[in-house]
Design a protein around this motif. Structure first.
Motif, PDB file in Angstrom:
ATOM      1  N   GLY A 160       0.779  -1.233   0.000  1.00  0.00           N
ATOM      2  CA  GLY A 160       0.000   0.000   0.000  1.00  0.00           C
ATOM      3  C   GLY A 160       0.807   1.276   0.000  1.00  0.00           C
ATOM      4  N   CYS A 161       2.139   1.184   0.034  1.00  0.00           N
ATOM      5  CA  CYS A 161       2.974   2.382   0.100  1.00  0.00           C
ATOM      6  C   CYS A 161       3.060   3.050  -1.273  1.00  0.00           C
ATOM      7  CB  CYS A 161       4.373   2.034   0.584  1.00  0.00           C
ATOM      8  SG  CYS A 161       5.438   3.471   0.774  1.00  0.00           S
ATOM      9  N   THR A 162       2.755   4.331  -1.328  1.00  0.00           N
ATOM     10  CA  THR A 162       2.794   5.065  -2.591  1.00  0.00           C
ATOM     11  C   THR A 162       3.877   6.135  -2.615  1.00  0.00           C
ATOM     12  OG1 THR A 162       1.130   6.629  -1.770  1.00  0.00           O
ATOM     13  CG2 THR A 162       0.326   4.706  -2.983  1.00  0.00           C
ATOM     14  N   LEU A 163       4.671   6.246  -1.567  1.00  0.00           N
ATOM     15  CA  LEU A 163       5.721   7.258  -1.507  1.00  0.00           C
ATOM     16  C   LEU A 163       6.779   7.020  -2.572  1.00  0.00           C
ATOM     17  CD1 LEU A 163       6.607   7.685   2.278  1.00  0.00           C
ATOM     18  CD2 LEU A 163       5.536   9.372   0.793  1.00  0.00           C
ATOM     19  N   ASN A 164       7.303   8.090  -3.134  1.00  0.00           N
ATOM     20  CA  ASN A 164       8.482   7.980  -3.974  1.00  0.00           C
ATOM     21  C   ASN A 164       9.677   7.635  -3.091  1.00  0.00           C
ATOM     22  OD1 ASN A 164      10.251   8.365  -6.307  1.00  0.00           O
ATOM     23  ND2 ASN A 164      10.905  10.229  -5.277  1.00  0.00           N
ATOM     24  N   ASN A 165      10.357   6.548  -3.445  1.00  0.00           N
ATOM     25  CA  ASN A 165      11.533   6.114  -2.688  1.00  0.00           C
ATOM     26  C   ASN A 165      11.287   6.040  -1.189  1.00  0.00           C
ATOM     27  OD1 ASN A 165      14.058   5.380  -4.055  1.00  0.00           O
ATOM     28  ND2 ASN A 165      13.665   7.267  -5.187  1.00  0.00           N
ATOM     29  N   ALA A 166      10.271   5.255  -0.847  1.00  0.00           N
ATOM     30  CA  ALA A 166       9.894   5.103   0.560  1.00  0.00           C
ATOM     31  C   ALA A 166      11.030   4.522   1.396  1.00  0.00           C
ATOM     32  CB  ALA A 166       8.660   4.210   0.665  1.00  0.00           C
ATOM     33  N   TYR A 167      11.873   3.695   0.792  1.00  0.00           N
ATOM     34  CA  TYR A 167      12.982   3.117   1.559  1.00  0.00           C
ATOM     35  C   TYR A 167      13.912   4.200   2.081  1.00  0.00           C
ATOM     36  CZ  TYR A 167      17.671   1.442   2.385  1.00  0.00           C
ATOM     37  OH  TYR A 167      18.917   1.234   2.937  1.00  0.00           O
ATOM     38  N   MET A 168      14.201   5.218   1.248  1.00  0.00           N
ATOM     39  CA  MET A 168      15.069   6.299   1.698  1.00  0.00           C
ATOM     40  C   MET A 168      14.420   7.055   2.851  1.00  0.00           C
ATOM     41  SD  MET A 168      17.810   6.042  -0.096  1.00  0.00           S
ATOM     42  CE  MET A 168      18.639   7.594   0.196  1.00  0.00           C
ATOM     43  N   GLN A 169      13.108   7.263   2.776  1.00  0.00           N
ATOM     44  CA  GLN A 169      12.414   7.915   3.883  1.00  0.00           C
ATOM     45  C   GLN A 169      12.504   7.066   5.150  1.00  0.00           C
ATOM     46  OE1 GLN A 169      11.365  10.857   3.479  1.00  0.00           O
ATOM     47  NE2 GLN A 169      10.568  11.214   1.439  1.00  0.00           N
ATOM     48  N   HIS A 170      12.330   5.754   4.993  1.00  0.00           N
ATOM     49  CA  HIS A 170      12.435   4.810   6.117  1.00  0.00           C
ATOM     50  C   HIS A 170      13.806   4.943   6.786  1.00  0.00           C
ATOM     51  CE1 HIS A 170      11.485   0.701   7.905  1.00  0.00           C
ATOM     52  NE2 HIS A 170      12.776   0.846   8.177  1.00  0.00           N
ATOM     53  N   SER A 171      14.851   5.049   5.972  1.00  0.00           N
ATOM     54  CA  SER A 171      16.216   5.024   6.499  1.00  0.00           C
ATOM     55  C   SER A 171      16.578   6.276   7.284  1.00  0.00           C
ATOM     56  CB  SER A 171      17.220   4.825   5.359  1.00  0.00           C
ATOM     57  OG  SER A 171      17.312   5.990   4.554  1.00  0.00           O
ATOM     58  N   LEU A 172      15.779   7.348   7.155  1.00  0.00           N
ATOM     59  CA  LEU A 172      16.100   8.605   7.846  1.00  0.00           C
ATOM     60  C   LEU A 172      15.266   8.856   9.092  1.00  0.00           C
ATOM     61  CD1 LEU A 172      16.797  11.313   5.138  1.00  0.00           C
ATOM     62  CD2 LEU A 172      18.327   9.660   6.151  1.00  0.00           C
ATOM     63  N   LEU A 173      14.424   7.915   9.463  1.00  0.00           N
ATOM     64  CA  LEU A 173      13.503   8.157  10.570  1.00  0.00           C
ATOM     65  C   LEU A 173      14.204   8.296  11.923  1.00  0.00           C
ATOM     66  CD1 LEU A 173      10.640   5.770   9.444  1.00  0.00           C
ATOM     67  CD2 LEU A 173      10.595   8.273   9.472  1.00  0.00           C
ATOM     68  N   ALA A 174      15.460   7.882  11.996  1.00  0.00           N
ATOM     69  CA  ALA A 174      16.224   8.028  13.247  1.00  0.00           C
ATOM     70  C   ALA A 174      17.275   9.126  13.158  1.00  0.00           C
ATOM     71  CB  ALA A 174      16.896   6.696  13.595  1.00  0.00           C
ATOM     72  N   LEU A 175      17.188   9.970  12.138  1.00  0.00           N
ATOM     73  CA  LEU A 175      18.202  11.012  11.931  1.00  0.00           C
ATOM     74  C   LEU A 175      17.895  12.212  12.817  1.00  0.00           C
ATOM     75  CD1 LEU A 175      20.714  11.890  10.504  1.00  0.00           C
ATOM     76  CD2 LEU A 175      19.349  12.537   8.522  1.00  0.00           C
ATOM     77  N   VAL A 176      18.479  12.209  14.010  1.00  0.00           N
ATOM     78  CA  VAL A 176      18.097  13.168  15.048  1.00  0.00           C
ATOM     79  C   VAL A 176      18.767  14.529  14.908  1.00  0.00           C
ATOM     80  CG1 VAL A 176      17.484  11.400  16.728  1.00  0.00           C
ATOM     81  CG2 VAL A 176      19.851  12.195  16.598  1.00  0.00           C
ATOM     82  N   VAL A 177      19.222  14.855  13.692  1.00  0.00           N
ATOM     83  CA  VAL A 177      19.762  16.193  13.459  1.00  0.00           C
ATOM     84  C   VAL A 177      18.976  16.929  12.380  1.00  0.00           C
ATOM     85  CG1 VAL A 177      22.095  15.704  14.254  1.00  0.00           C
ATOM     86  CG2 VAL A 177      21.480  15.224  11.881  1.00  0.00           C
TER      87      VAL A 177
END
Length: 627
Positions: free
Chosen positions: A586-603
């Motif tokens: 159901g994911c329609t985001l462009n390059n959802a994996y890249m978004q996933h990989s930044l969810l812990a980027l605390v800066v």
């Protein structure tokens, strides 16, 4: 002799293809290591004067001159010892019996493209495989910041990538990671780097500067650690990379600039680009797999008329699928041209501007005498249709693909098996207890923004059942968890995220989780979340998609849990299956994996997750999950 239309063709000069191949092989045997300008200058002078023959002469080209900003017709270039010796109307005097001659036949001669800021690990590839993937796309210089592997393996990991980069047939310069961890006190990485490590690395031969200084509050507060790292870099006369990921352009921004960073790629608005350039920084405009920040900021040049020499194009993060299927810096240049830039200006932003920013303007970034002979033969400039790629005077790729053998590099056992979980997880590890007895609670939710690195700090009312806070799939609120994987603490931090659009029972887990690179699990079902986490523990790292207990896709990343040692095409195919599986959920985001990989980027604002809890990056504070 001065008229290109009357010059004899290469075959008429007596240069057969077979003989040229023999000469090329003979020359390449002695070109494994590029000599310095000082070592080769006497020969370059002799070739330009016609006293000695060139190794290679390219005739009848249209010279894309990024120094003068013009296209010079009917140009010859002569190359010796991997460097340009002559660029002018007629190089006939540079041709000898052993000279290879190539007829450009009116095609464009373009400087090799430079990526001014990027992370190899984002491609899920080794440096060698990344280079192999991008060479046919015209990239001949990369300025890489290996802070991903630094967060897992520390200084030894940086040295591994440094040494691998040094042996490649293109120029791969390394920026020493500056923020490991990126936000001390808000996260714990697998290693720590400070001024002593930075000072040590500045003496390594392939270190070009300090990687993006992400701890912008630390710089603005004159933190001793940040000031020490920047001072060590300045003392080595090298470039300090910036990363000011805040929309606040007030005193905090000015304090950051005063702290020393010389560039910044975190701008997303027109005002961001203008502010950075006015303060003497280089505005790096990125087009990665998921970051589309060029179009808005390039208006500073196309509409406001700011000096384009202060702008640099880069990718920051590109995954393997983008590299194999869409391109690399050629893709960025084409995109910039589509925004209204003159082709020569766009190429300048991806070549000379980058080289000069890092103090290498006399070494690369243009087709001019003394520089490394990195250039492209292009049939259509606006479309950047690349027909041949040369690096150090050597044919690296043409329309048929790569023409050079890449050197072997083996990562040791110490760089593998880095997923250190205490035990296998179960669904109960992902249960979120309600803070009080109620039918519903208000929770803080991370809001994903498509095609941008920042997130939104949202609040959502969520149901409670049996004391457990439930997700709200109908309104696209699912769970996110960070699983500690460096020191086997057994820690699991849970939260909520929205924006992925998952509408089926599923989970996606990855050990690529910028910047501390623990494991991030996003899912709509807690059993699937446990299954995904355990699968990556067994695989030694990677990305996995699970649906109703079944594995739909897996990309194995055994090197530091970040990189594969398989060919780029193999990794890209696996990554595509991973993306397709996410879409099927159901994911329609462009390059959802890249978004996933930044969810812990605390800066990067606004809301993130770390091994310490939920972090509000606007205030750089840990906050409660529930309002």
């Amino acid at each position: 002799p001065g008229d290109p239309n009357t010059r004899p063709a290469p075959r008429e000069l007596g240069y057969s293809i077979r003989a040229a191949d023999r000469r090329r092989q003979k020359r390449e045997a002695g070109m494994s290591e590029l000599k310095t300008w000082r070592e080769t200058a006497p020969r370059l002078v002799d070739v330009a004067a016609g006293r000695r023959p060139a190794d290679l002469v390219v005739r009848r080209g249209r010279w894309v001159n990024v120094h003068s900003g013009e296209i010079v017709p009917s140009t010859d270039i002569a190359i010796a010892a991997g460097r340009f010796a002559y660029c002018g109307p007629d190089a006939g005097h540079c041709i000898g019996e052993e000279t290879e001659v190539v007829d450009a036949a009116g095609r464009y001669l373009v400087p090799g493209l430079c990526d001014g800021h990027m992370h190899v690990e984002s491609g899920m590839l080794t440096v060698t495989e990344f280079a192999r993937a991008v060479i046919p796309h015209g990239t001949t210089s990369m300025f890489v910041d290996p802070h991903e592997i630094a967060n897992v393996l520390g200084l030894p990991g940086v040295r591994l990538m440094h040494d691998e980069a040094a042996g490649l047939p293109i120029n791969v310069f390394v920026q020493m990671p500056s923020c490991v961890p990126s936000a001390p006190g808000l996260e714990h990485a697998g290693a720590e780097i400070g001024p002593a490590e930075v000072g040590e690395a500045m003496a390594w031969p392939n270190i070009i500067g300090l990687g993006e200084v992400m701890n912008f509050p630390g710089v603005a507060a004159a933190d001793d650690k940040m000031m020490g790292e920047i001072a060590a870099t300045m003392a080595a006369h090298k470039t300090v990379g910036g990363h000011y990921a805040s929309p606040d352009l007030g005193p905090a921004f000015h304090a950051y600039v005063a702290g020393g960073p010389a560039d910044d790629h975190e701008g997303t608005r027109l005002v961001d680009a203008v502010a950075r350039v006015r303060q003497g920084m280089k505005a790096m405009l990125r087009l990665g797999s998921a970051w589309y920040d060029v179009a808005e900021q390039i208006r500073a040049v196309t509409e406001l008329g700011l000096d384009p020499r202060n702008f640099i194009l880069c990718t920051d993060d590109c995954h393997s699928g983008t590299l194999v299927n869409d391109g690399h810096m050629d893709r960025v240049v084409r995109h910039a041209i589509a925004q209204g830039l003159r082709p020569v200006t766009a190429i300048q932003m991806a070549s000379l501007n980058t080289a000069e920013h890092f103090g290498l303007g006399r070494e690369l970034g243009s087709i001019a005498p003394g520089r490394r002979a990195d250039f492209l033969i292009v049939s259509n400039l606006a479309e950047l249709a690349i027909e041949a790629v040369y690096g150090r005077g050597r044919l690296l790729a043409d329309r048929e693909g790569l023409k050079v053998r890449m050197p072997a590099f083996e990562y040791p056992a110490s760089a593998r098996n880095t997923v250190n979980m205490k035990r296998d997880l179960t669904a109960t590890d992902f249960e979120i207890r309600a803070p009080r007895a109620a039918a519903s609670v208000t929770a803080r939710v991370i809001g994903v923004i498509e095609n941008q690195a920042p997130t939104r700090a949202l609040e959502r009312e969520l149901p409670v059942a049996g004391g457990i806070v439930e997700m709200d799939r109908a309104n696209d609120v699912c769970q996110i968890a960070l699983v500690e994987r460096h020191r086997a603490t057994g820690g699991v931090v849970n939260g909520f995220v929205t924006g992925f659009g998952y509408d089926k029972r599923c989970a996606v887990a990855a050990t690529v989780a910028h910047d501390s690179h623990h494991m991030i699990v996003v899912g709509t079902d807690r059993d699937d979340m446990a299954a995904a986490a355990n699968r990556l523990r067994a695989a030694g790292g990677g990305v996995v998609v699970v649906h109703e207990g079944k594995e739909l896709a897996l990309v194995e990343l055994p090197i530091a849990g970040l990189m594969s040692d398989e060919p780029a095409e193999t990794v890209a195919a696996k990554a595509e299956r991973m993306v397709e599986a996410m879409r099927a959920m159901g994911c329609t985001l462009n390059n959802a994996y890249m978004q996933h990989s930044l969810l812990a980027l605390v800066v990067i604002p606004e809301l993130r997750i770390s091994d310490t809890g939920i972090i509000d990056v606007r205030s750089f504070e840990k906050v409660d999950l529930f309002v």
